[in-house]
Design a protein around this motif. Structure first.
Motif, PDB file in Angstrom:
ATOM      1  N   VAL B  20       0.834  -1.206   0.000  1.00 32.86           N
ATOM      2  CA  VAL B  20       0.000   0.000   0.000  1.00 32.86           C
ATOM      3  C   VAL B  20       0.869   1.257   0.000  1.00 32.86           C
ATOM      4  O   VAL B  20       0.605   2.211  -0.756  1.00 32.86           O
ATOM      5  CB  VAL B  20      -0.959  -0.032   1.207  1.00 32.86           C
ATOM      6  N   ASP B  21       1.915   1.256   0.804  1.00 34.91           N
ATOM      7  CA  ASP B  21       2.813   2.413   0.826  1.00 34.91           C
ATOM      8  C   ASP B  21       3.493   2.620  -0.529  1.00 34.91           C
ATOM      9  O   ASP B  21       3.823   3.743  -0.903  1.00 34.91           O
ATOM     10  CB  ASP B  21       3.887   2.237   1.907  1.00 34.91           C
ATOM     11  N   GLY B  22       3.684   1.529  -1.251  1.00 33.44           N
ATOM     12  CA  GLY B  22       4.309   1.612  -2.568  1.00 33.44           C
ATOM     13  C   GLY B  22       3.302   1.851  -3.686  1.00 33.44           C
ATOM     14  O   GLY B  22       3.650   1.735  -4.863  1.00 33.44           O
ATOM     15  N   GLY B  23       2.063   2.143  -3.326  1.00 27.90           N
ATOM     16  CA  GLY B  23       1.060   2.482  -4.327  1.00 27.90           C
ATOM     17  C   GLY B  23       0.298   1.288  -4.883  1.00 27.90           C
ATOM     18  O   GLY B  23      -0.520   1.428  -5.786  1.00 27.90           O
ATOM     19  N   VAL B  24       0.559   0.108  -4.341  1.00 27.79           N
ATOM     20  CA  VAL B  24      -0.126  -1.100  -4.816  1.00 27.79           C
ATOM     21  C   VAL B  24      -1.271  -1.380  -3.847  1.00 27.79           C
ATOM     22  O   VAL B  24      -1.079  -1.960  -2.782  1.00 27.79           O
ATOM     23  CB  VAL B  24       0.851  -2.294  -4.884  1.00 27.79           C
ATOM     24  N   ASP B  25      -2.474  -0.966  -4.215  1.00 28.47           N
ATOM     25  CA  ASP B  25      -3.575  -1.014  -3.265  1.00 28.47           C
ATOM     26  C   ASP B  25      -4.768  -1.840  -3.746  1.00 28.47           C
ATOM     27  O   ASP B  25      -5.866  -1.745  -3.203  1.00 28.47           O
ATOM     28  CB  ASP B  25      -4.016   0.400  -2.873  1.00 28.47           C
ATOM     29  N   GLN B  47      -6.588   0.361   3.400  1.00 22.23           N
ATOM     30  CA  GLN B  47      -6.338   0.881   2.048  1.00 22.23           C
ATOM     31  C   GLN B  47      -6.258  -0.213   0.988  1.00 22.23           C
ATOM     32  O   GLN B  47      -6.368   0.070  -0.197  1.00 22.23           O
ATOM     33  CB  GLN B  47      -5.029   1.673   2.000  1.00 22.23           C
ATOM     34  N   LYS B  72       0.000   1.371 -13.166  1.00 22.64           N
ATOM     35  CA  LYS B  72       0.783   0.934 -12.006  1.00 22.64           C
ATOM     36  C   LYS B  72       0.401  -0.503 -11.683  1.00 22.64           C
ATOM     37  O   LYS B  72      -0.626  -1.001 -12.154  1.00 22.64           O
ATOM     38  CB  LYS B  72       0.535   1.859 -10.818  1.00 22.64           C
ATOM     39  N   ILE B 151       8.275  -4.184  -5.933  1.00 17.34           N
ATOM     40  CA  ILE B 151       7.564  -3.060  -6.571  1.00 17.34           C
ATOM     41  C   ILE B 151       8.528  -2.252  -7.433  1.00 17.34           C
ATOM     42  O   ILE B 151       8.240  -1.952  -8.602  1.00 17.34           O
ATOM     43  CB  ILE B 151       6.917  -2.145  -5.505  1.00 17.34           C
ATOM     44  N   SER B 181      11.755   1.704   1.850  1.00 17.61           N
ATOM     45  CA  SER B 181      11.097   2.586   0.890  1.00 17.61           C
ATOM     46  C   SER B 181      11.240   2.011  -0.507  1.00 17.61           C
ATOM     47  O   SER B 181      12.174   1.266  -0.791  1.00 17.61           O
ATOM     48  CB  SER B 181      11.690   3.994   0.954  1.00 17.61           C
ATOM     49  N   GLN B 184      12.266   4.854  -6.580  1.00 14.82           N
ATOM     50  CA  GLN B 184      11.589   5.334  -7.784  1.00 14.82           C
ATOM     51  C   GLN B 184      12.423   4.995  -9.024  1.00 14.82           C
ATOM     52  O   GLN B 184      13.642   5.067  -8.986  1.00 14.82           O
ATOM     53  CB  GLN B 184      11.397   6.853  -7.709  1.00 14.82           C
TER      54      GLN B 184
END
Lengths: 526, 526
Positions: B20-25, B47, B72, B151, B181, B184
């Protein structure tokens, strides 16, 4: 080997001729462009029966069910890596069942592979994960010999043989079957030392369990296991998921080891010796926090009498050593009363037990609903029971296809869970197309009930949250199996009462061809 | 990375938090016992949206469709080797589409694997065949860092990342997300030498074709490709099966390379230079006896401007070099007349073109029926067109699920062949469960029509026999998609006339939620 085809043949024709000459005369298929020459060649070999499936998992599961009943391999025709991928789950089950099978995977032409066309993928890696033998035939001249080796190896090892067949190997002329013959397997020798050693253990007076599996779960193996148990006062059990268990009235009865680890632990408690005859040593199906994986009791010695292939013969030798001249007690005929009232897993089992026809083949993927079936059918007329050997769900409907093709004179009863049924539901269409005498009973409880139990057992769901429970729920929307079956050409009926289920089951058994009964049952969790 | 969860967490919780923190929700899931802690952990991370599918091929195809539209990765949760096997065909398509995806495959507990329990198999071999990166996390302390790497790698490479997660890694406490983290990705640099070289070729006056693909089949890439073509008098084409092609009124139009090799040969005849911008060099989809595999004309030089990821930027630089300050001609609005009379592939296309809503996402698995669609929809309001990138059929219904989850405010139109639909038909159930705004049109011609064509094209069926033709026939019994859809909770309607199809399509677009239209069309072979 008798050559039935002596003119100039291409690779595909040589392959099919070799298969037929080697006794492999059924091919479950879901072909693509790279298999078109195989398809065209079917018309040149009348002995080969092609059975079309709408999905590769049906073809592989059907070949498994076929082999369990026919006692010989079927061929399966698949389209490149993705076709093989779709077939893998039921190939996994077949690998665990130790059945013979000849898998033919079409590939791009040899010279085309380097271009990395869209369907190019690593077929060899996938095939290797389920096969005992994988071979790629790059020369048309080798097709017949390679096919003969594929048959010989799968029959001898009871592991899947995979032949990867590039399209140009298939379409090129210049194949021949001259001098090609399928080598007959040598019978597995009985290990007399292992028999002596097992006999000594069984005579020792220490609590001993004989665990049978593989080829020992039918006639002679069962008879020997029961003779040994009766003569020595020890217990014989059958592995949890036998490939094909003969049972019912007139057959020596050997109880199966249960699924849940804690039940196995209770069953084996106090055992000092475990003798394996074709079965693996008992392990937990899954790991659970704080629970043992190895289910052999502490201080219990494990002895291997035989592997899966030689188990029946080894048991017979052991029985003759321990109890010469004896016979085995067999199950006596008995059937449950036909129940009334709302349908439950228990009343379904009683109806099945009350109505099971003689020589029926039962394909059991009823999972959580299966527990009451064992007792309810123990005294029904003699029948075969096929189980989910590898745990990959979606085996039932396809295996029923294959069993029915193998035994057109026997009824097939497929007991299916709703969740598992949806994996390979299109197998119903092949049942309709081939007019197979299969009755499918769906235990429709609108849930992945086994997972609701496992969620608690793994300690993850003491108080499961709504998102977790929702992910195991099949009721939004409820699945209407009557409509789905009718959409695939299989007559179907929904039942909610035991009387109606009995009526539907009686009708289905009485009328040839496939039928489906959508049996609405409550979750066993209430 | 913001840690949203600071108390003691187990591996499953750390994994979901990191995703979720990595944008995979979004997680498309078909879990089993070894994934129960992941399932339980969903309730601790609000989330993350879990989307249940009835078969793993739906989950993987949905993640592909999701990534194509969301830009994504989604996560996919699968159960051991057989679950991964069931998902492989659509993972193959996703690999060819070069979309990002985080695959989480649950495995037996680390200490349990040695017991060879029934579901044990070679997960690593299967995962390796479709993934850019495969990693097995045996220590709970590493879960978050490994998930972050999964990710980062899939986003940077647009290749699938697979994390194999043993059950005990998942259930053990002691995981943490501190200091973890997601790195990117660096933007892909434009290769200025390649741009200069391509510019020289395009200025040379020799017949040149610019072939675009990868990330260049949308806005900026299309604009650049058309600017270049218009400024130099050369032609720009799009790869045959783009991942996501923007098209319709107001969008610069770039024609796709056709499917059949002979048509490609005709299209490229006389070309002296081929410049690849994100597309592979054109090859025949399959090999055919006596026909070329490599479709680059003799004497034509191939130049690589950019790979799939950097193609749009490289094209923009090339356009600015060759045609500074220009704009691209765009497709003008135009729609076919609404046809009348019996339904055919042509009239289906005209109705679709006449009624296509703005911003619709078209998922195209119409195979042989697709040819007339291109022209009929070229001037429809702007839309996205998703295609079968890897040739593994059964992608359409699942990809529509994922596209609709990614874009809840956009309608999705799934154009499906009957044979392909049956591979993953249960995806309709997930559409009903999630109330997705998907309209599925089944081209129901009761045949594997593409194979009837291919049987002729490969030279195998000049006079195909009855057994061969029967193996490509879906009419015994005919498949009733209305009943099947209704059985899975999706309202459906059968149409045989163009007027009725228009009426059904209009209604389906007007009403939220999933619908299916069973469009009875003749075989294109007559």
């Amino acid at each position: 080997m008798r050559s039935i085809y002596s003119q100039v043949v291409n690779g595909a024709q040589a392959l099919i001729n070799t298969l037929v000459d080697g006794g492999v005369d059924v091919c479950f298929a879901n072909p693509g462009t790279s298999e078109m020459h195989f398809v065209a060649a079917l018309d040149t070999v009348p002995q080969m029966r092609g059975v079309l499936t709408l999905f590769e998992g049906i073809a592989t599961g059907a070949a498994d069910g076929y082999a369990r009943i026919a006692g010989k391999p079927a061929a399966v025709l698949l389209h490149l890596g993705p076709g093989l991928g779709n077939g893998l789950a039921n190939l996994h089950n077949a690998r665990r069942a130790r059945v013979p099978m000849v898998l033919v995977v079409g590939d791009h032409a040899t010279y085309h592979k380097k271009y990395d066309a869209p369907l190019e993928s690593d077929i060899d890696a996938l095939a290797g994960s389920v096969s005992g033998w994988v071979h790629r035939t790059d020369d048309t001249a080798d097709v017949a010999a390679d096919a003969a080796e594929a048959i010989a190896r799968t029959v001898a090892s009871q592991r899947i043989s995979t032949l990867i067949l590039p399209a140009d190997t298939s379409w090129t002329d210049g194949a021949h079957t001259d001098g090609v013959s399928v080598q007959q397997p040598k019978p597995v020798d009985v290990d007399t030392e292992a028999v002596e050693s097992a006999a000594a253990v069984l005579r020792s007076g220490e609590p001993t369990v004989l665990l049978i599996g593989g080829g020992a779960t039918r006639g002679s193996g069962l008879t020997a296991a029961v003779r040994i148990a009766e003569a020595t006062g020890n217990r014989s059990y059958c592995e949890t998921f036998p490939t094909r268990l003969e049972r019912g009235a007139g057959v020596p009865a050997v109880e199966r080891i249960p699924y849940f680890a804690e039940a196995v632990v209770a069953q084996l408690e106090g055992t000092k010796h475990l003798i394996l005859a074709g079965a693996p040593s008992p392990v937990s199906f899954f790991a659970y926090p704080g629970k043992p994986s190895d289910l052999v009791p502490e201080g219990c010695s494990v002895h291997v009498l035989a592997g899966p292939n030689g188990a029946a013969a080894a048991l017979a030798a052991l029985a003759d050593e321990l109890a010469p001249g004896t016979t085995a007690t067999v199950a006596i005929p008995s059937r449950p009363e036909l129940p009334t009232g709302p349908l439950t897993a228990v009343s379904v089992a009683d109806v099945v037990g009350a109505l099971l026809p003689e020589h029926v083949i039962v394909v059991d993927e009823s999972n959580t609903s299966s527990v009451p079936l064992t007792a309810a059918t123990a005294g029904a007329p003699a029948h075969d029971w096929l189980t989910l050997t590898g745990g990959a769900i979606g085996y039932g409907i396809p295996a029923a296809v294959g069993a029915a093709v193998a035994a057109p004179d026997r009824p097939v009863l497929c007991l299916e869970s709703d969740g598992s049924a949806m994996y390979t539901i299109s197998g119903l269409w092949t049942q309709a197309r081939e007019k197979l005498d299969v009755t499918t009973v769906i235990y429709n409880n609108s849930a992945y009930d086994i997972l609701r139990i496992e969620l608690q057992r793994v300690g993850a769901g003491a108080t499961p949250g709504p998102k977790a429970l929702d992910l195991l729920d099949l009721s939004r929307p409820t699945i209407d199996f009557v409509k789905i079956a009718e959409g695939l050409g299989v007559p179907a009926r929904r039942v909610t009462a035991a009387e109606d289920f009995a009526d539907a089951l009686r009708s289905a058994f009485a009328e040839p061809g496939p039928h489906l009964i959508d049996a609405i049952v409550p979750s066993i969790l209430g």
